[in-house]
Every structure is written in C-alpha cells, then in structure tokens.
Design a protein around this motif. Structure first.
Motif, PDB file in Angstrom:
ATOM      1  N   UNK A   1       0.723  -1.255  -0.324  1.00  0.00           N
ATOM      2  CA  UNK A   1      -0.008   0.012  -0.234  1.00  0.00           C
ATOM      3  C   UNK A   1       0.863   1.198  -0.314  1.00  0.00           C
ATOM      4  N   UNK A   2       0.607   2.518  -0.360  1.00  0.00           N
ATOM      5  CA  UNK A   2       0.568   3.886   0.130  1.00  0.00           C
ATOM      6  C   UNK A   2       1.901   4.229  -1.311  1.00  0.00           C
ATOM      7  N   UNK A   3       1.978   2.909  -1.850  1.00  0.00           N
ATOM      8  CA  UNK A   3       3.407   2.954  -3.104  1.00  0.00           C
ATOM      9  C   UNK A   3       4.731   2.572  -2.749  1.00  0.00           C
ATOM     10  N   UNK A   4       4.253   1.170  -1.696  1.00  0.00           N
ATOM     11  CA  UNK A   4       5.637   1.053  -1.048  1.00  0.00           C
ATOM     12  C   UNK A   4       5.325  -1.209  -1.598  1.00  0.00           C
ATOM     13  N   UNK A   5       6.719  -1.367  -1.802  1.00  0.00           N
ATOM     14  CA  UNK A   5       7.130  -2.275  -2.168  1.00  0.00           C
ATOM     15  C   UNK A   5       7.843  -3.127  -1.036  1.00  0.00           C
ATOM     16  N   UNK A   6       8.010  -4.196  -0.956  1.00  0.00           N
ATOM     17  CA  UNK A   6       8.357  -5.419   0.124  1.00  0.00           C
ATOM     18  C   UNK A   6       9.064  -6.289  -0.691  1.00  0.00           C
ATOM     19  N   UNK A   7      10.510  -6.640   0.022  1.00  0.00           N
ATOM     20  CA  UNK A   7      10.655  -8.106  -0.316  1.00  0.00           C
ATOM     21  C   UNK A   7      11.419  -8.131   1.230  1.00  0.00           C
ATOM     22  N   UNK A   8      10.520  -9.285   1.539  1.00  0.00           N
ATOM     23  CA  UNK A   8      11.294  -9.961   3.227  1.00  0.00           C
ATOM     24  C   UNK A   8      12.000 -10.925   2.968  1.00  0.00           C
ATOM     25  N   UNK A   9      13.028 -11.518   3.643  1.00  0.00           N
ATOM     26  CA  UNK A   9      14.188 -12.267   3.935  1.00  0.00           C
ATOM     27  C   UNK A   9      14.661 -13.506   5.428  1.00  0.00           C
ATOM     28  N   UNK A  10      14.769 -14.685   4.970  1.00  0.00           N
ATOM     29  CA  UNK A  10      15.335 -14.391   5.996  1.00  0.00           C
ATOM     30  C   UNK A  10      16.501 -15.545   6.115  1.00  0.00           C
ATOM     31  N   UNK A  11      17.759 -15.365   6.381  1.00  0.00           N
ATOM     32  CA  UNK A  11      19.021 -15.183   5.485  1.00  0.00           C
ATOM     33  C   UNK A  11      18.770 -16.533   6.824  1.00  0.00           C
ATOM     34  N   UNK A  12      19.799 -17.362   6.431  1.00  0.00           N
ATOM     35  CA  UNK A  12      20.683 -19.103   7.105  1.00  0.00           C
ATOM     36  C   UNK A  12      21.635 -18.886   6.862  1.00  0.00           C
ATOM     37  N   UNK A  13      22.860 -18.446   7.097  1.00  0.00           N
ATOM     38  CA  UNK A  13      23.900 -18.328   7.048  1.00  0.00           C
ATOM     39  C   UNK A  13      24.773 -16.876   7.136  1.00  0.00           C
ATOM     40  N   UNK A  14      25.745 -17.612   8.524  1.00  0.00           N
ATOM     41  CA  UNK A  14      25.690 -15.825   8.871  1.00  0.00           C
ATOM     42  C   UNK A  14      26.834 -15.504   7.986  1.00  0.00           C
ATOM     43  N   UNK A  15      27.339 -14.801   7.677  1.00  0.00           N
ATOM     44  CA  UNK A  15      28.013 -13.450   6.332  1.00  0.00           C
ATOM     45  C   UNK A  15      27.600 -12.628   5.382  1.00  0.00           C
ATOM     46  N   UNK A  16      28.286 -12.132   5.057  1.00  0.00           N
ATOM     47  CA  UNK A  16      28.209 -10.926   3.384  1.00  0.00           C
ATOM     48  C   UNK A  16      26.806 -11.713   2.628  1.00  0.00           C
ATOM     49  N   UNK A  17      25.874 -10.860   2.402  1.00  0.00           N
ATOM     50  CA  UNK A  17      24.723 -11.590   1.178  1.00  0.00           C
ATOM     51  C   UNK A  17      24.498  -9.594   0.497  1.00  0.00           C
ATOM     52  N   UNK A  18      23.724  -9.962  -0.657  1.00  0.00           N
ATOM     53  CA  UNK A  18      24.352  -9.796  -1.411  1.00  0.00           C
ATOM     54  C   UNK A  18      23.078  -9.246  -1.757  1.00  0.00           C
ATOM     55  N   UNK A  19      21.990  -8.561  -2.561  1.00  0.00           N
ATOM     56  CA  UNK A  19      20.933  -9.044  -3.126  1.00  0.00           C
ATOM     57  C   UNK A  19      20.419  -8.767  -4.466  1.00  0.00           C
ATOM     58  N   UNK A  20      20.103  -8.339  -5.121  1.00  0.00           N
ATOM     59  CA  UNK A  20      19.219  -7.265  -6.023  1.00  0.00           C
ATOM     60  C   UNK A  20      17.553  -7.457  -7.043  1.00  0.00           C
ATOM     61  N   UNK A  21      16.764  -6.623  -6.973  1.00  0.00           N
ATOM     62  CA  UNK A  21      15.875  -6.778  -7.100  1.00  0.00           C
ATOM     63  C   UNK A  21      15.235  -7.471  -8.864  1.00  0.00           C
ATOM     64  N   UNK A  22      14.156  -7.957  -8.873  1.00  0.00           N
ATOM     65  CA  UNK A  22      13.315  -7.502 -10.237  1.00  0.00           C
ATOM     66  C   UNK A  22      11.842  -7.338 -10.138  1.00  0.00           C
ATOM     67  N   UNK A  23      11.699  -6.240 -11.329  1.00  0.00           N
ATOM     68  CA  UNK A  23      10.397  -6.179 -11.713  1.00  0.00           C
ATOM     69  C   UNK A  23      10.138  -6.251 -12.678  1.00  0.00           C
TER      70      UNK A  23
END
Lengths: 503, 503
Positions: free
Chosen positions: B73-95
């Motif tokens: 709502x209100x123009x807000x998009x979200x993606x939620x993630x539960x990482x399962x390994x400690x360390x450095x994670x990266x992400x990249x959205x698609x749409x």
C-alpha cells in the motif's frame, strides 16, 4: 424295594442338616418355584452313577414334566423338581432298576410367598422378568471361586453379598487355578485325586452338596447364580478343562439334574470359552444342546467370551454374555436381538493385569454407559491383597468405591420404565447416550464429559433431575421444561439427566 | 526511481512504529533467521497488487535465493528475507516496473544469539529440531481467532502465553465466525466490505501488518505460529471460505510473501479441510504446491482433518496434523513415516459440544498417551464464559487445570532422550504404553489404569522414578533395578514409570 421319601423346600433345609421326609403317603406341600425332592434308597452295586437310570414324571392336570434324577452316594437316588404352578401335583418315578421304578406320590404346590418371584426369563426382547412378571434389572458381580474357599470365607462372602447391590453372581462349578488363586479346594467334583487320577464316572456327593448349598443361599439373598460350567483356569492342573467328551457330557447332565430345580440358576457354558484350547468349536454347540435338553425349566443360557465371540445369534443362546467395554451395547442389541449383559468389563482394582486395574469411577461409568445403551453390566473387584483374597476370585469383603454407586444406579433403574431402558430416538443424541421409554421417560448420560449446559428440544412438557452418578445426588431442575430449553449442568463428569413427562 | 530502503530485525520493530532504514549504501546487519526487508517506494498507478511483479535475489557466495516481494500500500513494495547463514549477503531486485528493477545492496548476517534457533524442521523421521540442531518438542495449543480480537484481549493472550507451557499456537489467518465467536474483526484481509463485496485483488495492508505483528510477538515468546490458511468457520458470512480459485491462489502467494520470513511460521493448509464444502479435493494439492513453490525456507506444511483425512503420505506434507484421539499415534507413525502431531484431541472445558467438554485429567492423559506412542499433542480450552471468551477461539486467560500438568510433562520431555521418544520393544508392553530410546531410557505410562505394582523384566541395571503425571511428583524407586523385578506403584491413575540405565 428301597425306602422312598421326598424332601421339600430347599430354601429352609441345609444339605448338612437334612430332614428326610415321611413316606409318600403324606400329603406334602412345597411352595411354587421351590425345590421338591423325591428320595429313593436302594442297595446299589457296581457304579450307580452310570449303571442305573432314574427319574420321574411330574404331573399337573394335562401336563407331564419328565425330570432326570441323580445318584447322591450311599445308596440314595434323588430327583429334584421345581413346580411352576400352584395346585396338586403327582409324580411317578422311572428306572431301569426295578426297585426304583414306578414309585408314585403327590404333593401340593402353594402360591409363592412374597420375595419368591420364580426364575428369571427373557422379556420384552432385551430385558428380563421373573416368572411372576416382576421386572428383573440385572446388576451382576463376579466371584469365580468363592464356593471353593472353605466355610469361613464363604460365609463372609455371603454376609458381604447380603449388603451389596448385586442380584447376580457369576461363579465357577469347577475349582479355579490362576494367579492369586493357588489354593486347593476342600472338595473335588469327582472321586479320585490329582496325583492318582480322577474317576470321571463317579461324582463326589460332598462337593455337590456343598456347592448347591451355596447356590441355595444365594437364592435366599435374592441373587441369581450364573453357574460357569467350564473354564480354562485349570490349565491341566486338575484336568477338568480337558476331560474326554463323554465325561464332559456326563458332568453336564449330572450338574443339571442336581441344580436345575434351584430357581436362581443361570447356565453359563463357559468363561472365556475360546481360551479352552483342548476343546473344539463344535463341543460348545453340544454342551448347549445337552443343557437345553436336560433342564426342564429352561433356565437362561449364555457363554462368555475371551477374545473370540461365540455366535450369540444361535437359538439356544438366551442372552449375550459379553466380556467387553460397554460402548457398543446398542450395536449388539441390534445384531443379536437379545438382552445384552456385559458380564465382564474390566475390574476395579490395582493388580498389574490390564483387565484388573480400573478405577471405581471407570467401573461406575461403564455401568452407566451400559444402562444408557439398553444393556446390563457386571461388576468385579481386584484390589491387591496381602493374602491374595481378591473379590473377583475368592469373595470376602468389598474394598472398592463402586458398589455404593452401583446401588444408587440400581435405585434409578428400579424407578425407571418398568420394562427396562431402551434406546430412544433423541433429537441431539450425538451429545449424550439416551435411553428410556418413548417420550415418557428419557435418561441422558455424558460419562467423562463435563458439559456446563445442554440445549434440548423437548417434544412435550417435562420435569427434569440432574443426577450426579458419582456423588449420588439427584437435584431437580426448577420448573417444567418445554420446547427448546437450555438446562444448566454442573460442568463435572459422570452426570445424567432424567426427564419425566408431565402427565 | 523510487526511494529504496530496507528494514531489519522484525523482532525489535513494531509495524506500528516502523523505522525506515537508511539507503542501501549503508552496510546493515541482520541476525541469522531474522527478517531482512528491502523496501522500495514508487508512484504506483492502477492496481499494484496485481499489475506489478517485484522480488529479489539474495546471494550468498555461490547460492542465489529468489524471493517474491509484495505490495504494502501507499506506493511501498517490500521483499522480506530470512538469511540462514552468517556472513555477507548481497541482493538485487527484479520487477517489470523499471523503477523497482535492479536495485542492489548488501548486508551482513550475524550469528544467531542465544534464544534464536531458527525455524523448526522435521528431524530423525518422527521428530523436530530447530535449524541450529536444538531439539524442538512440540507442545501446542489453539486460539483460532485470537489475532482478530482487538489489542486489549490480544495483549492479554500474549501475556498468558508468556507464562504458559506452549511452544506452538494454531491460529487462523482469516477471521472466524462460529458459536461463541460472533464478533467482527477490526481489520479484514481484503479491501471492501461484507455488504458491498470484497475486492479479492486488493489486500488490506492494515490487516496484514497487524497480523504479522502478532506472529512476530509469538516468535519473540519462542512460540511457533501454525498459520491456518483456510477454514470453514465462515459459512459464507464473509465468503473467504468460497473465493474463486484465482483469489485463493493470489491470497496464498501474498500470505507467503509477507509471512515466510518469520522463522516461527508453520503452514496449515486448513482446519477441517474436508468441512469446506465449496472446495474440490484437488484444490488442496494445488494449495500445497503454491505454498511449497513460494516459500523459500520450506517451513513445515500440514493439513488438519475434520472427519476425512487428507493423505499425509503425499510428499509435500511434512508432518501429520491430526484431529483424533491419541491412542493410535503409533499406527500413524508407521503408516505415514512422518512426525505425528495430534493438534486437536477434544478440548478441556464445559461447552455442550461433545468435542469441547473433557476434563483436565483427560486432556493431560491424552498428552501422555500421545507422548508414550511417539507423537506430539495439542491443547485447547473451552470453558463456558459469560462473555464468550473461550481460549480455543479468542484467547484471553486460561481457566483449566491441564496447562500446569502439560508444563510438567514438557519438563519430562526435555529431560528425556534428545531426539525425542520412540516406541521401544517392551517385554510386557501390553501392560503399558512404552517409549524411550533403545534400552537406555524407557518411559511407561498406564493412563486411567491404576496398578498397585508391576513386574518388569529388565535387560540391564536401571534407576527408576515413579511419576505422578497429575500430582506432578517424581518419586525415585529405591535401589537399582535389575532382572525380573516387581516395582510398587501407587494404585492411582495417571502414573508413569521412568527407567534410566545405570552407566
């Protein structure tokens, strides 16, 4: 010719203090459904148990009832008879021994006095009545080997029973050997002994006199004696569970000849018949046939299962004698079309065997569940005892908490529909067990469930009582109930609700 | 391009007092198995719920985890993630919306602190463990509609749960309409209203924010949330039980996108699935497929029966979620080869419905029977209440006597074999339910039976404790037991015996 005689009124005379009656010339009286006995003495040689046939025809107006007699030792032959009609009866003996044959006499049968209702019969399909029409609401217990424990304990058992709510006792003819029951009996049914062997052709009169005294004492307490003719709790120790077929049959005929004239006798072919590995299935049909042929009064006949059920649908089975839980009583009523008596539904007690350690609460619940499915239930008690005197096997005294609640339930039964309790269609019967009589009387029971209220849709105007089957209280619900009505309930287990239509 | 952001640590932030995080240039931290959120804002036109696809790939070394986002709502998009390994994670959205596509960032996942064990998984065939290997011994309860009762009652429910023994709660996503539960919820899952109709293509973010707050609060109490995705307690009142298939599927994808990152989530396709008359059997397979495809973490999946059972043998069912008595748990373990959770086994209480008026004793007994057959059990409570606040439906406070006994049982479980309790071969197992771990640990339970002693044949030397599961006492048996030994027991119901091998 031997000395002839008769004996009457088995209820008044102990076999230990027997009065021999005068000659047949006297006009003697016996009360209806009591024991009249013709006694003949003869110089017997050989084996009178097997060599001599003896019996009598009892005649009332156009009727003739043939009855087998039996040899009682010491040259004495007897034939016992239970007259069912007041009036003048005649008799005439028969025998293949000339001295015993053709002895004639007569007696007067008097009206049964109060408290003597005659033998119990099946009535109204699923219930019982005494021969005089009085309803009999079966409330059983079990003391398998109580009559083999010696006088002291046996008399204590009778004393206990005189105060207890039970009107039927299951008991074995043969002695019992099982855990908690290792003692030898004072008497054995046959001549001989365990070490050197038994003579199955010769009965031991002392055993039988003792046994029938106990049966008559139960009768005098108003207690039916469900006599268990065979049982597996011998395991070959005495071998009465594995006699040759001709010995089985002779034994049955002898037992019936001695015992059938006691009006409180029921015949149970066996306890846990299917655990008797030495017998064939067909043997049981034969036993039923013999008992049916021999018993002039057609006492009730049943057979009690272990795991496997005998087919209670067979025509010679008068009622279902069941070892099981009580939830399925309604199903068995429909299946067999006969009264259902759950004679054994686990025992109240503390022994380690899983059939012998339910609580008093559970025993009482099983009674109520049986009742509210249209059946009858039997009690038993197996509390651990330092001297192994467990009620279920030896009798003695009761230790449990269920008997007084069973007495309470019996009073509810006796105040219910005269013919007994039958399942009633009930609008929301999925919420309770429901029995009664049409719309007039409805008894609902919730067992371990503890509803705090119940909405009923009533087809008429009713007075209601909340019955706490454990606390033994009856609490009227205020007012007259009608239509859709929510009845407050105590929110405790073991509650019943009694609805009686306003007239 | 919209404003990008992320949010972390769903456990610390209320959705009502949300902190928006700084831009993706910041190096942010999130703890293992907690919620990391990428937030994108955009000038949305049309219906962003259906018109725009949005998601992200989360990258750890060689792994890439694709995760669907959702419109809030209100123009807000979200993606939620539960990482399962400690360390450095990266992400990249698609749409398919250029402004939302290709947003990249990174974060550091830190080791889970004490008390955060990750999501629950099936382990050792019939049991559960958290992702970090800690055993999870399921002790459930049910408050179907607790999250639709308004803050006051909901907070009271959380307060109650914080003191209660339960580590799993069954709860409905959709509001519930049933006897004792007639109130409308504050929020609805879709735009629209009952009178004028719902727009199943537009979700109501206020509903979902509220709901996921409650899920996260359960997580913080260490309680798994068994989310019931469909249920029949609507009966067309709102019609969420009879949406078109495309609305069902869209709803499932939305629910999974919003909720799967909460580590305490379990998916229950339905409560009493077979009572949902508007659905076809095949629909349920499809729902399972959608949830399985959408959930990046493969949370546990079950389906709860009314009368008819879904085939728990299907590969997408992780465990048996059963409404039944607990006596047959061992059979279902063998049949399905999966953990058995008897989520509903009647409720402690006093309502008139026969599934809602067992005693506390019976509830506790059912827990112990389930345990001693190698399964897990769920509690529920339905005491009549003047304002219809029944725990089973609305939460509130507990009135019954079973929870403290269930807490006692949980402590026994936690002190037992680490992997859980499995049926053990037992020499005389016909006398008790028996579970444990090989010969090392044996737990026997006699339920309503009340043996006063028990003879055991022990294969080794054991220390024993008599456990009164109702009185909550543990009494050591004197000495070390060995060989054939008779153990005295209290002669009361609800007794267990714990045997632990002497090392």
């Amino acid at each position: 010719m031997g000395r002839a005689g008769f004996r009457i009124g088995g209820s008044e005379t102990s076999v230990y203090g027997r009065r021999e009656m005068a000659t047949s010339g006297d006009r003697q009286q016996v009360e209806q459904w009591d024991v009249f006995e013709v006694v003949q003495e003869v110089q017997a040689e050989g084996n009178p148990f097997t060599d001599i046939e003896f019996g009598a025809r009892f005649l009332y107006k156009h009727r003739a009832v043939p009855v087998d007699g039996f040899y009682d030792g010491d040259g004495v032959f007897r034939v016992r008879f239970m007259p069912d009609v007041p009036g003048r009866w005649r008799y005439e003996t028969w025998s293949d021994c000339a001295e015993l044959d053709g002895v004639a006499g007569e007696f007067v049968c008097t009206e049964a006095p109060e408290g003597n209702h005659g033998p119990v019969r099946v009535a109204d399909g699923f219930h019982f009545r005494y021969a005089d029409g009085t309803p009999y609401y079966q409330v059983g217990t079990t003391c398998y080997a109580w009559a083999h424990q010696g006088d002291e304990l046996e008399e204590q058992t009778l004393e206990t029973l005189s105060e207890a709510p039970f009107n039927k006792l299951r008991m074995c003819v043969f002695p019992k050997r099982y855990r908690y029951s290792r003692n030898e009996p004072e008497h054995y049914p046959f001549e001989g002994n365990r070490e050197e062997g038994w003579d199955f052709t010769r009965f031991n009169p002392a055993f039988w006199r003792h046994f029938e005294t106990r049966v008559s004492q139960l009768r005098d307490l108003g207690i039916e004696a469900d006599l268990i003719l065979f049982h597996p709790y011998d395991g070959g120790h005495w071998g009465f569970d594995r006699m040759p077929a001709e010995a089985d049959d002779r034994y049955l005929r002898y037992a019936v000849a001695r015992l059938a004239a006691y009006r409180n006798v029921w015949w149970s072919m066996a306890n846990e018949w299917d655990f008797m590995g030495e017998k064939e299935d067909g043997d049981w049909d034969r036993y039923f046939r013999i008992v049916r042929e021999e018993d002039p009064y057609q006492h009730l006949r049943g057979i009690h299962n272990g795991r496997r059920w005998y087919d209670h649908g067979k025509p010679w089975v008068t009622h279902c004698s069941v070892q099981a839980g009580t939830d399925d009583v309604g199903k068995w009523r429909r299946q067999y079309g006969k009264p259902v008596v759950v004679d054994e539904t686990l025992y109240e007690g503390t022994i380690s065997e899983p059939w012998g350690n339910i609580t008093a609460e559970e025993m009482v619940r099983r009674f109520w569940v049986g009742l509210t499915h249209g059946g009858y239930v039997g009690h038993g008690e197996t509390y651990l005892h330092p001297d192994d005197i467990l009620w279920w096997s030896k009798g003695g005294v009761l230790h449990g908490e269920s008997p007084e609640r069973i007495a309470f339930m019996r009073r509810i039964m006796e105040g219910g529909p005269e013919r007994g309790f039958d399942p009633v269609p009930w609008w929301r019967s999925w919420k309770a067990h429901a029995v009664g009589k049409g719309d007039d009387y409805i008894l609902l029971y919730w067992g371990v469930r503890q509803p705090g209220e119940m909405t009923l849709e009533l087809p008429a105007r009713y007075r209601a009582d909340v019955i706490d089957t454990w606390e033994m209280t009856i609490t009227p619900v205020e007012g007259v109930l009608e239509g859709e009505v929510t009845v407050p309930l105590p929110g405790r287990p073991y509650i019943a609700l009694r609805l009686r239509k306003e007239q």
